[in-house]
Enzyme design. Sequence first.
Site, PDB file in Angstrom:
ATOM      1  N   GLU A 299       0.832  -1.204   0.000  1.00 28.17           N
ATOM      2  CA  GLU A 299       0.000   0.000   0.000  1.00 28.17           C
ATOM      3  C   GLU A 299       0.867   1.255   0.000  1.00 28.17           C
ATOM      4  O   GLU A 299       1.824   1.370   0.757  1.00 28.17           O
ATOM      5  CB  GLU A 299      -0.895  -0.005   1.246  1.00 28.17           C
ATOM      6  CG  GLU A 299      -1.797   1.206   1.364  1.00 28.17           C
ATOM      7  CD  GLU A 299      -2.517   1.268   2.700  1.00 28.17           C
ATOM      8  OE1 GLU A 299      -3.552   1.952   2.775  1.00 28.17           O
ATOM      9  OE2 GLU A 299      -2.048   0.628   3.653  1.00 28.17           O
ATOM     10  N   LYS A 348      -9.735   1.748  -2.429  1.00 31.23           N
ATOM     11  CA  LYS A 348     -10.014   1.409  -1.043  1.00 31.23           C
ATOM     12  C   LYS A 348     -11.390   1.950  -0.659  1.00 31.23           C
ATOM     13  O   LYS A 348     -11.719   3.112  -0.903  1.00 31.23           O
ATOM     14  CB  LYS A 348      -8.935   2.004  -0.129  1.00 31.23           C
ATOM     15  CG  LYS A 348      -8.990   1.527   1.313  1.00 31.23           C
ATOM     16  CD  LYS A 348      -7.784   2.039   2.081  1.00 31.23           C
ATOM     17  CE  LYS A 348      -7.730   1.465   3.497  1.00 31.23           C
ATOM     18  NZ  LYS A 348      -6.520   1.923   4.220  1.00 31.23           N
ATOM     19  N   CYS A 396      -5.344  -2.794   3.649  1.00 27.45           N
ATOM     20  CA  CYS A 396      -5.096  -2.466   5.051  1.00 27.45           C
ATOM     21  C   CYS A 396      -6.321  -2.694   5.925  1.00 27.45           C
ATOM     22  O   CYS A 396      -6.702  -3.827   6.203  1.00 27.45           O
ATOM     23  CB  CYS A 396      -4.587  -1.023   5.156  1.00 27.45           C
ATOM     24  SG  CYS A 396      -3.840  -0.633   6.760  1.00 27.45           S
TER      25      CYS A 396
END
Length: 523
Positions: A299, A348, A396
């Site tokens: 990321e 995301k 994440c």
Amino acid sequence: MGDDRPLPWATRPLTAPFTAVLAGALAGVTFAPWGFPPLLWLALVPLWGQTTPAGAALWGAAAVLVSHRWLLWLHPLDWVGVPLPLSLPLCLALWGALAVLGAALVALWSLLVRRLDPRRWSTALLAAALWGLAEVTLATGPLFWIGLGASALPGDRPLAGLAALGGSGLVAAVQLLIGWGLWRVLAGGPQRRRRSGVLLAASILLLHLIGWSQLGVLEGQRQSTGQKPDQRLSQIPAKHTAIQHSEAVDLRELVLVLQPAIPTRRKFDADQQLLLRRRLAAAQAEAMQRQVDLLVLPEGALALGQHLPATGPVEVLSGGFRQVGEELRSSVLRFPPGSLQPVSALDKHRLVPLGEWVPLARWWRWAGLSAVGGVQPGAPSRLLQRPGGALAVAICYELADGRGLAAASRAGAGWLLATANLDPYPPLLQHQFAALSQLRAIETGRWLASAANTGPSLVVDHHGVIRQRLAAGHAATGLFALEHRTAWTPYVRWGELPLLALVGGVCRAAAMKKAPHRARLEG
């Protein structure tokens, strides 16, 4: 129920609050890296035995404060433009707000339990199922990271195997029921204590055997791939090797994962930017030399508008940023072989409060803090299509949401990819991230590869076993062999239906039990 005895340390006015706080703190400690369920079962006893919702609120607040103490490492928030004098107060406010939210939810749960009588089996089943469903629902929002559903890992993988049947919500419900059973044993008289203790021990053993069966342990031993758990950078068989399994397995894909170990959020100066680019270029060269199928970068490896250091014959999936209209997105960018520019991306969807998303950011700008900002969420789907086979992506914080990855697996994802940048958080968060990786692999019956800036970079098989893991905090690459799988676990197929059916069944049984009594009153 006539021989029930109250637990003095959980019910006396002077000791009950301290017991609740200590038990909640113990529950917070039992998460990874410990992952030791018996301590959690003990911590749940006062929660069932509390006489007031206030004690349950103290339990919930303590559990959240201890398990989420890594939030303090959000400070300083300069990477989202928050001035230093406001940074620590905001982090403390977020930590405290989550504790208040946890306290409120547990207090409401306890209020329901007291109203229905906690001594009843029906109350225990209903309350445990509602807790499990609440965790799954909260995981789709911005304010949930880890709950009782992940507490079995890494220490008790057979119990976590129940997640293949009903997801993390089922594991959470089972933990609560075991805690209830332990409370009933301790609260009973000597004769009932022996009988209840034997029944509880047999139930725990049966639950472990059921979870063990879902992990396919015997099959895994017969058809081992030859890699030992936690084996670092072991020799990998030739790519696209066919695998003869009784379950649906298509092929094995060779994936090279880069762990650059660059502090990208604090003191990320020009020298560190250059070092990161060099490590990205070296990883591309290694990928070409090893003739892998895919190179994965963590990321945030590429800045907004930044392309790959070089072209090559290997497909690349890299964490990065992109502009969509006026919105900034954190994404996984897909670079086909021979391309410097991405051709597709998955944004995301679930953002970290304050870490990436600042609540009321427009108000902050209006108040004069024009630098306050962050990224915006993308579409909910976690499915990333690619020529080598679709995969499910968790960027994440999204790893907390098992429902999204299960939906992507149902839509055709052959394995799971987790990318993260856990700098500057403490090792505690890395352990929790690894435990959630194991849980998601068990739920979906898919292999999972994690690429993280400072760790954990690892590969987990579909039984929840960590096959390889890079040392945290050190720059390294890992060569992982991942199986594409197409079989559906019961959880992928049915989702939370078992818990919903349990809630519906208990409610229907209660209604049928009350019907004759109501008829007598009306007559």
